[in-house]
Design an enzyme around this catalytic site. Structure first.
Site, PDB file in Angstrom:
ATOM      1  N   ASP A   1       0.981  -1.064  -0.021  1.00  0.00           N
ATOM      2  CA  ASP A   1      -0.101   0.200   0.139  1.00  0.00           C
ATOM      3  C   ASP A   1       0.598   1.229  -0.018  1.00  0.00           C
ATOM      4  O   ASP A   1       1.956   1.420   0.341  1.00  0.00           O
ATOM      5  CB  ASP A   1      -0.832   0.026   1.141  1.00  0.00           C
ATOM      6  CG  ASP A   1      -0.259  -0.133   2.525  1.00  0.00           C
ATOM      7  OD1 ASP A   1       0.761  -0.909   2.537  1.00  0.00           O
ATOM      8  OD2 ASP A   1      -0.570   0.521   3.205  1.00  0.00           O
ATOM      9  N   ASP A   2       0.399   2.265  -0.411  1.00  0.00           N
ATOM     10  CA  ASP A   2       1.014   3.545  -0.375  1.00  0.00           C
ATOM     11  C   ASP A   2       2.077   3.526  -1.094  1.00  0.00           C
ATOM     12  O   ASP A   2       3.233   4.175  -0.464  1.00  0.00           O
ATOM     13  CB  ASP A   2       0.811   4.177   1.194  1.00  0.00           C
ATOM     14  CG  ASP A   2      -0.370   4.022   1.684  1.00  0.00           C
ATOM     15  OD1 ASP A   2      -1.548   4.053   0.993  1.00  0.00           O
ATOM     16  OD2 ASP A   2      -0.302   4.411   2.843  1.00  0.00           O
TER      17      ASP A   2
ATOM     18  N   TRP B   1      -9.631  -3.948   6.238  1.00  0.00           N
ATOM     19  CA  TRP B   1      -8.795  -3.259   6.715  1.00  0.00           C
ATOM     20  C   TRP B   1      -9.473  -1.811   7.068  1.00  0.00           C
ATOM     21  O   TRP B   1      -9.508  -1.005   6.311  1.00  0.00           O
ATOM     22  CB  TRP B   1      -7.410  -2.858   6.100  1.00  0.00           C
ATOM     23  CG  TRP B   1      -6.601  -1.976   6.615  1.00  0.00           C
ATOM     24  CD1 TRP B   1      -6.769  -0.761   7.266  1.00  0.00           C
ATOM     25  CD2 TRP B   1      -5.035  -1.778   6.692  1.00  0.00           C
ATOM     26  NE1 TRP B   1      -5.748   0.061   7.448  1.00  0.00           N
ATOM     27  CE2 TRP B   1      -4.544  -0.868   7.255  1.00  0.00           C
ATOM     28  CE3 TRP B   1      -4.049  -2.666   6.304  1.00  0.00           C
ATOM     29  CZ2 TRP B   1      -3.162  -0.417   7.205  1.00  0.00           C
ATOM     30  CZ3 TRP B   1      -2.654  -2.698   6.508  1.00  0.00           C
ATOM     31  CH2 TRP B   1      -2.456  -1.375   6.876  1.00  0.00           C
TER      32      TRP B   1
ATOM     33  N   ASN C   1      -8.024   0.008  12.092  1.00  0.00           N
ATOM     34  CA  ASN C   1      -6.615   0.977  12.366  1.00  0.00           C
ATOM     35  C   ASN C   1      -6.887   1.835  13.430  1.00  0.00           C
ATOM     36  O   ASN C   1      -7.489   2.849  13.083  1.00  0.00           O
ATOM     37  CB  ASN C   1      -6.175   1.147  10.871  1.00  0.00           C
ATOM     38  CG  ASN C   1      -4.780   1.682  10.967  1.00  0.00           C
ATOM     39  OD1 ASN C   1      -4.031   1.805  11.771  1.00  0.00           O
ATOM     40  ND2 ASN C   1      -4.718   2.191   9.771  1.00  0.00           N
TER      41      ASN C   1
END
Length: 546
Positions: free
Chosen positions: A234-235, A341, A377
Site C-alpha cells: 500500500d501507499d 482493513w 486501524n
C-alpha cells in the site's frame, strides 16, 4: 442495571436468572485458563465454596471459538469448543463477576450463556503513520483485546523503519526481544500475532536476491515465535520503477500486480510452506480501496495464490459506511476473499483530532459475503482508541445485535476515566471525519442565533468548560491536550452567550482567541463559527447609524 451490559461483546444467547452464585472460595477444576487466576486466587473470609470447572469439548456442538457458561447452585461450568472458546468463556465469567451487585461482594447471576463469534477474524492493525505505540502500550493492548474477544493484532507501524524503509535489515537484538515478548503475550491472550512487512517502496520484485532478503527478514522473526505473516504493498507508486521489473512484468497498466503476486507466491511457497505455517499469507494490494475492477485487480485475481487473503479498506480509504454489496463487489474484483482493513478510528491524517465514538455504518447482514473479518486501524493514542475498538469487538462478534449507541455506552462504562470525561467523548464522537463534529450542538447554536435555546446551549457549554483536569489514568493523560482545548472552547461559547445577553465584546474576542490557539481540534467547526456570528451581530449593533 442489566448485567449483560457489562459483557462486551454482547453474547449470542444468554438467560439470566434472579438468583446469584456467590463466589467465595473458588475451587478450580479442569484446564482453567490463566485469565481466571486473579478470581481463583482471592479467598474472601466466609462465604461458600464455589466450584469453577473449565473444559474443552470439541463435540459440544459449538462453532469455533464458541463456549457455554452455566452458573447455579454453587457451580460455574465453562465448556469451550476449543481452547480459545474456553478462554472466552472465562472472559465472560470475569465480566459477570465485575458487574456491581448490591447484595454480594463477589458473585455472578445464575445464568445460561451459549456464545460464539460471527466473524473468524476480529482484531486491530497498528498500521498508522506517526509515532508507533510503545512496547508497554502494545502489551496492554493485547490484554485489552483478550477481554473483548478480539483475536488478532497485526504489527505494521508505518514509522517502524525495519517494517518499511529498512525492511531488508534484521531487527536489532533488543527490538527482536520485544517482538518475542509480544508474540508470547499474544499467545497467552489467544490473540493471533501477525507480522507485516512493507517492502514495496524499494523492492526489486523480480530479483531473487531481494526475495531471499525478504525471506531472511521473516526468518528472523519466525525464530522469535511469529507464525503468521502479511505483505503490504500500500501507499506506493502504482507503476513499476525498476528496469528489471519492467522487463520481467511489462509496462502495461496493472503490471505491478504481477510483481506483487510473484513476491507473494514466492513467499508462500519458499517460506511459509517450507516451515509448515498453518495460516496463509495476507496481503495489501496497491489498489486497496473502491469496488471497481481494474487492470491491477484483474492481474492479481489471476496470479495471486487462491488462499491468500486480501485486505481492503472499503469504498474509499476512510469511510462512513460500508454496505454488504460493496464488500461482495470488491471481493469479486480481486477474485479473493477479503479482510476489511477498517481505517477507524485512525487519526494519522489529522493528528489534531481524536475519534472517540462508536463504529457506525458497517453492514451487519454478512451471511453470504466473502468477508473473513475486520481489523481496525487505531489512533496514535493507544488507550483512547479503546472506546472505538470496544465497539469494533462488539460488532464483529455479534453482527445482528450490534447497536452503536448501546455499545458505546458500555465502552465508556468499562474504560476508566471515560465517564469522567464524557463531555469530551461526546464532542469527539462524530464519524466519518468530514461530518459535522456535533450535529446536536450545531443545531443548538443555530437556534440560539434565532433567539431560542440559550439555556440548553449554556448547559452543554458549561459541561465542556468544566471538564476535570485531575482524572487519573492513561486515558485522561493521553487526552489532556484535548481536555484543555475543550475547556477553552466551552468558555468561548459561554462568552459568546454572555455577549448576546449584553456582555463584553472584548471578553468574547479574547475567549475565542484562546480557544482557537490550541493545536488540538475540539468542536473547531462548531463553536468558533457561532462565536464569530455573535461578534459580528454585536459589531453591527454598535456601528453608528447614518
Amino acid at each position: 442495571m442489566d448485567v449483560l451490559q457489562w459483557i462486551v461483546p454482547c453474547p449470542k444467547k444468554a438467560a439470566i436468572g434472579s438468583s446469584h452464585v456467590e463466589l467465595g472460595h473458588c475451587l478450580p477444576q479442569g484446564d482453567v485458563p490463566a485469565a481466571l487466576a486473579p478470581l481463583l486466587a482471592e479467598r474472601p473470609a466466609g462465604g461458600p465454596d464455589t466450584t469453577v470447572e473449565v473444559r474443552v469439548d470439541a463435540a459440544a456442538g459449538l462453532p469455533a471459538e464458541g463456549y457455554t457458561l452455566s452458573a447455579g447452585q454453587g457451580l460455574v461450568v465453562i465448556v469451550g469448543a476449543d481452547a480459545a472458546g474456553a478462554f472466552y468463556g472465562a472472559q465472560t465469567l470475569l465480566a459477570l463477576a465485575a458487574a456491581p451487585c448490591p447484595e454480594h461482594a463477589r458473585c455472578v447471576p445464575e445464568c445460561e450463556v451459549r456464545d460464539w463469534p460471527d466473524l473468524p477474524l476480529r482484531g486491530t492493525i497498528e498500521g498508522f503513520y506517526g509515532t508507533p505505540w510503545s512496547h508497554a502500550a502494545r502489551l496492554d493492548h493485547l490484554r485489552f483485546s483478550a477481554r473483548h474477544k478480539l483475536n488478532a493484532y497485526v504489527y505494521a507501524p508505518k514509522d517502524d523503519p525495519f517494517h518499511r524503509e529498512r525492511w531488508r535489515e534484521p531487527y536489532p537484538e533488543e527490538e527482536l526481544a520485544r517482538l518475542a515478548e509480544l508474540v508470547a503475550e499474544a499467545a497467552r491472550q489467544h490473540v493471533r500475532f501477525v507480522f507485516a512487512l512493507s517492502p514495496g517502496l524499494s523492492m526489486v520484485c523480480s530479483d531473487p536476491a531481494e526475495r531471499a532478503a525478504l525471506r531472511a527478514k521473516a526468518g528472523q522473526v519466525w525464530e522469535a515465535g511469529v507464525r503468521e505473516f502479511a505483505l503490504l504493498f500500500d501507499d506506493i507508486p502504482p507503476e513499476l520503477r525498476h528496469e528489471a521489473d519492467r522487463e520481467a512484468y511489462g509496462t502495461a497498466e496493472g503490471a505491478s500486480a504481477s510483481a506483487h503476486a510473484a513476491v507473494c507466491r514466492d513467499f508462500a511457497a519458499e517460506f511459509l510452506a517450507r516451515r509448515g505455517a498453518e495460516r496463509p499469507l495476507t496481503m495489501v494490494p496497491t489498489d486497496y480501496a473502491g469496488t471497481a475492477r481494474s487492470a491491477y485487480r484483474d492481474r492479481l485475481a489471476d496470479e495471486l495464490p487462491p488462499d491468500v487473503l486480501v485486505w481492503w479498506t472499503g469504498p474509499d480509504i476512510v469511510v462512513g459506511a460500508i454496505p454488504a454489496y460493496d464488500m461482495t463487489a470488491a471481493a469479486a474484483s480481486y477474485g479473493h476473499r477479503l479482510a476489511l482493513w477498517d481505517n477507524f478510528p485512525v487519526n494519522d491524517f489529522d493528528f489534531s483530532r481524536v475519534f472517540l465514538g462508536p463504529l457506525v455504518g458497517r453492514a451487519t447482514d454478512l451471511a453470504h459475503v466473502p468477508l473473513a473479518g475486520i481489523t481496525a486501524n487505531p489512533m496514535v493514542e493507544a488507550t483512547a482508541s479503546r472506546l472505538a475498538l470496544t465497539t469494533v469487538a462488539d460488532y464483529a462478534w455479534h453482527l445482528a445485535a450490534y447497536d452503536p449507541a448501546r455499545s458505546h455506552r458500555a465502552a465508556v462504562r468499562l474504560l476508566p476515566g471515560a465517564a469522567e470525561l464524557l463531555p469530551l467523548v461526546e464532542a469527539c464522537s462524530s464519524w466519518p471525519p468530514g461530518d459535522d463534529q456535533s450535529p446536536a450542538l450545531t443545531a443548538l447554536c443555530a437556534s440560539v442565533l434565532l433567539g431560542e435555546g440559550a439555556a440548553r446551549l449554556r448547559a452543554e457549554l458549561e459541561r465542556l468548560a468544566g471538564l476535570p483536569v485531575d482524572v487519573p489514568g492513561p486515558f485522561a493523560a493521553e487526552l489532556a491536550p484535548w481536555v484543555a482545548a475543550a475547556r477553552d472552547m466551552g468558555a468561548a461559547g459561554l462568552a459568546a452567550l454572555d455577549l448576546l445577553a449584553g456582555g463584553d465584546p472584548q471578553a468574547a474576542r479574547q475567549a475565542l482567541e484562546r480557544a482557537e490557539a490550541h493545536e488540538k481540534n475540539v468542536l473547531r467547526g462548531v463553536i468558533p463559527p457561532f462565536a464569530r456570528a455573535v461578534l459580528e451581530r454585536a459589531n453591527a449593533q454598535d456601528a453608528p447609524q447614518e
